[in-house]
Design a protein around this motif. Structure first.
Motif, PDB file in Angstrom:
ATOM      1  N   LYS D   7    -113.220 -33.917 -17.914  1.00 24.60           N
ATOM      2  CA  LYS D   7    -113.811 -35.176 -18.337  1.00 24.60           C
ATOM      3  C   LYS D   7    -114.659 -34.950 -19.584  1.00 24.60           C
ATOM      4  O   LYS D   7    -115.372 -33.949 -19.664  1.00 24.60           O
ATOM      5  N   GLY D  33    -105.924 -40.783 -20.884  1.00 25.99           N
ATOM      6  CA  GLY D  33    -106.179 -41.713 -19.781  1.00 25.99           C
ATOM      7  C   GLY D  33    -107.527 -42.385 -19.956  1.00 25.99           C
ATOM      8  O   GLY D  33    -108.234 -42.136 -20.946  1.00 25.99           O
ATOM      9  N   GLU D  34    -107.886 -43.179 -18.982  1.00 21.80           N
ATOM     10  CA  GLU D  34    -109.149 -43.900 -19.101  1.00 21.80           C
ATOM     11  C   GLU D  34    -110.318 -42.929 -18.972  1.00 21.80           C
ATOM     12  O   GLU D  34    -111.297 -43.025 -19.674  1.00 21.80           O
ATOM     13  N   GLU D  35    -110.185 -41.972 -18.038  1.00 18.68           N
ATOM     14  CA  GLU D  35    -111.304 -41.054 -17.826  1.00 18.68           C
ATOM     15  C   GLU D  35    -111.023 -39.634 -18.285  1.00 18.68           C
ATOM     16  O   GLU D  35    -111.922 -38.899 -18.640  1.00 18.68           O
ATOM     17  N   LYS D  36    -109.750 -39.261 -18.247  1.00 19.05           N
ATOM     18  CA  LYS D  36    -109.421 -37.894 -18.632  1.00 19.05           C
ATOM     19  C   LYS D  36    -108.155 -37.876 -19.471  1.00 19.05           C
ATOM     20  O   LYS D  36    -107.283 -38.732 -19.296  1.00 19.05           O
ATOM     21  N   VAL D  38    -104.601 -36.212 -20.327  1.00 21.00           N
ATOM     22  CA  VAL D  38    -103.573 -35.416 -19.671  1.00 21.00           C
ATOM     23  C   VAL D  38    -102.553 -34.995 -20.720  1.00 21.00           C
ATOM     24  O   VAL D  38    -102.165 -35.796 -21.574  1.00 21.00           O
TER      25      VAL D  38
END
Lengths: 345, 345, 345, 345
Positions: D7, D33-36, D38
């Protein structure tokens, strides 16, 4: 969330899955590999979980990106929580030691023990009134009488108390006496009980089940937190493994691992984790060195006359030795054992 | 009970222990060995257990001679118990198969499933109304509405039902509907719940906890039996081990081991034990071959739309195949799958 | 040895067993209990083991009184052994730290690492030349070239070396270079290899297998000791359990347990036990606090470029921090980290 | 391969990883992604493994898409392998039963046993000449004399033999006699030994280690296969778990799981898996029902006089009962126990 399709799947197999991801309001990704197709979904994974993609025939494997626990997560609250129980603080620089007998057995036994552990530096008293015992033929605890004796011992010494609750039925009368609920290892996934203590304002010591993964422990805590009670202290007390020379396998590595993952305090119970009196001192030192935010130690004035778990209870003298030993280790890791006066501010 | 003293102990160390054995009204034995002294005590070991000799400093090890479980022991009742649940018999030559969804989700879902599994030969319907879920954010069951739908499905098909109970609080309203209580793996040592179902006359399916030894399982059953309810059916559903490629490790060997030790019937749950749809058929066959007295199989009309555990539920067609497969194995071990008419006599 | 007969056995069933005990020159005991007959045999249990009484039909259970390990037992030699390896002493007040990369990869890598770990206070260098790897497609080590590079690094720094031996075939050429053999966890029960190192005079670091009980570890040591090589240092490096968030489960409790049972030194390997870089520092502290007689730490100049196990190797800077951290804990338990000059006396 | 970044990582953190994937000739994917973030990499994962991305600081987790085993994979060869050993075929419709004593003890013992097991329907003889024993003080086998006696028993009965090899040192003289090598559980990761048998043309029975995952077992097989010996038969013989009432935990579910994953035959050893004589018959039936391609059963003319493992060896009479019992189960799953004449074509 990453979705790996089975070998031999085509774009046509991927289509309905991508569609269902879109329907949930999330962004789908299509990643055709050389041997297998991989799909992605961006957004709240807790929404995606409801899709049950594991059950779809073309899906080989699901890889979640986010952790399922939310309120206990450092990603939700980065700062370590300090949980206060009647003046005793878990999760700060100071390390409280809780001590007392396995079971409350008599007025003399609990008051004597309370005085002795207080003298040695414990800042909180433990003692079981309701005892979950493997056999129905074993001593089941003094129940309400035990609660009254704990109350008395607290009055005599000023030590706040923690005692086990084994049914949501007992919330009111156990809650009326105790400063902190203990959820025992066998009840870690008694979800009704977790919800019940979650509906109170009383702090909870949640012991890890003997076969619980880190996620299972954190999700058990989540049951309490999500009901509005944020005062949860986790406790490692040993897991089951093939190894039979100790009562359980003390999984100390989960302490620093939990500290990375969650803002909740993590304490350790070397008495149950080892079940061998001679190991309690070295493993208490080890727990502090590993970063534990507290210890729970079983102490009994005459272990060989205890009604339960006599083999793992320390005498008051042994406990005094332990206290000075762990204090030295605490300083070596820039902590200190909580002093009694702290507990009574 | 055999008591082994630590090396270096003398006759003087043995004396007080022999005295305390005598005081309990048991016969003490003194056996001085070349390197260590061994003591014996003849009589009821449940009395001796109260001596807590493990906690005595001079004692190295205690070896019990008798098993701690009593009412479930073949030494207490040698003949296998046949437990009858609304016409379905567990523990005889016939092997009942229980089937149904993980959770009750809707009238259509449960009635459709009940009809399908009945048609395929199941003699009992399973379905969860109260769901103990690892995460508080997962579907928790339809609760009372679920019970009403199970009742309806029974009326439509004549199949008796088994459903999980997760708190002694629910005894009355779950008991008013169900033909058999299920105690789930996570609640195997929820002793209050065990005592509560022990106080009813309703049969109980007791699932083994994921870290339970044979003694712990039998003592959990003992909690129910000792309250006066003798209708207990044990269920192996997989244990935790280091092996992560199946959901649990299906410990089939405990089935013949339990059959030696106890007169209670033992059934198997391949759905939870493996958690892999393709393994359910071969492992159902294996369970029957190992001597299981029944099977519990998860079946859902559309597994990929299930609200829980979709990945391990069979379709009605797959279940039909399973039924004819296990019937052949049952005959090969001189048993037979219970026929539907048996269930309705 | 205690022999418990099955329920229902009579004096006649006991007779042939008592006879066979007598024939072995041992003293038999007959102890008829209320429900079961118990027999005893006094004398060398290793002689009795050859009777194979477990296989006799009337025997329910055998309880050994003595431990099967002999030369490693504190009952054989009470005083703790101090094992010296080229000036480094294991088992005394001082606690040596061994450090180095998982694999020897190049001259620059091993010499750089050796200098760095020496500077930080390590007194011995580790590095794999022969690598037992789970997959045949993974890097298998530089083999003889790796040994030569270890030799070079020793010449550059003065640090004695320990390196793994994976076959009795390699005894001569590995033995010609190394100061200490490492027997890896996978080879803990490679008995030919144990006998082979037992036939040398070179000290051995014996790593516990991932599923080894205490008895299995001590008996593996016994293979080496009984061949005449008494320089054995045991090493806890994690066991397999259901817990998957660390590479292994670091069973620190076995350290004080072993210290009670055996006079051999016991060291710990937090790198393999946790497999998580952030856990190595807290678990190194915990190992020292638990009583470990030494540490083995993986250090690599550039972990992300390592040919094996990069995720668990520390950088030289991280290792320096670790050394000062563990030194403080060592003092808190009345030990101290071995100083470099000690190693070169 | 899927790479999940920690994160808070940015596109800049992803860049060097994407670059290194490209350098290896594989196709990189960037999925914010929204938080992490990939990342993905498409191509041969065995090449990617060499990148050691687990060790990169910004990487939270690596998810391999492909399995690390190659030659044993059904994706490499879909059709089930039939492995022939001197006329006995493993992996076809017929199920061979191997029987014989734990250890070869004398001419009379091995020849008597060979005749008895042949008469009961076994098509292959087992017997240990080199015995890996936990204790150095236990019987270690007759070694070369044992091999000669096995040879004699084969001449007397025509049964091909399988015997354990415990060191690559013995390849020539064990290989000169045996029809099939056995690699025991303790040597499953003795990679030198695996390579050595891989360099022969002699079939190998590879027993699963007591703590081996499916991947570890398949990669151990891969060591043999990749050296050119394709005649590998896998054998499940029990794993270590917390459960102590059986010698090991018989993990039967791995049989159908392996059959999905690999084309190699999979047999089962109920004698070692349970270690309890009464369980061998029901668990042999269960193994066949689960899909085992063969059985290994320990038989001794007089188990109570056996030099090793007497408690788990069957008498010839018990073995005869077992053979007719398992034959019935084999037919119930559309298989049949291999007939003796097959073995001698």
């Amino acid at each position: 969330m990453i979705i790996i399709l089975k070998k031999g799947c085509s774009e046509a197999d991927a289509a309905p899955i991508l569609e269902s991801i879109k329907e949930k309001g999330l962004e789908p990704l299509y990643m055709p590999g050389e041997e297998k197709i991989v799909l992605g979904a961006i957004g709240d994974e807790r929404v995606l979980a409801s899709l049950q993609l594991e059950a779809v025939d073309t899906v080989e494997r699901i890889v979640p990106i986010l952790k399922p626990h939310k309120l206990s997560n450092r990603e939700f609250q980065n700062e370590s929580s300090e949980i206060e129980v009647a003046g005793v603080v878990f999760g700060g620089k100071q390390v409280p030691v809780i001590a007392g007998p396995c079971s409350v057995e008599s007025e003399e036994q609990i008051v004597t023990t309370a005085r002795a552990v207080k003298k040695a530096g414990a800042v909180m008293l433990r003692g079981g009134a309701y005892k979950p015992r493997t056999s129905p033929y074993a001593f089941q605890g003094l129940e309400k009488e035990g609660l009254a004796l704990l109350d008395l011992a607290r009055k005599e010494t000023g030590l706040p108390i923690v005692t086990e609750i084994i049914s949501e039925h007992d919330i009111d009368h156990v809650g009326a006496v105790t400063d902190m609920f203990q959820i025992g290892a066998r009840n870690m996934q008694n979800f009704r009980l977790l919800k019940a203590v979650g509906n109170t304002k009383i702090p909870v010591m949640l012991k890890r089940g003997p076969a619980a993964s880190m996620a299972e422990l954190l999700l058990a805590a989540e049951y309490i937190l999500s009901k509005g009670n944020s005062k949860v202290v986790l406790c490692e007390r040993g897991i089951k493994s093939f190894f039979g020379d100790t009562r359980n396998t003390f999984d100390l590595s989960i302490i620093p691992l939990l500290k990375k993952e969650t803002h909740l305090p993590v304490i350790a119970d070397p008495s149950h984790a080892t079940g061998v009196r001679d190991l309690i001192m070295p493993m208490s030192r080890a727990a502090i060195a590993a970063g534990a935010d507290g210890l729970v130690i079983e102490v009994h004035p005459e272990p060989s006359k205890a009604l339960s778990d006599g083999f793992q209870q320390l005498t008051p003298d042994q406990f005094e030795d332990l206290m000075s030993a762990v204090d030295r280790v605490a300083h070596a890791v820039d902590r200190e054992i909580s002093a009694p006066q702290i507990a009574k501010k």
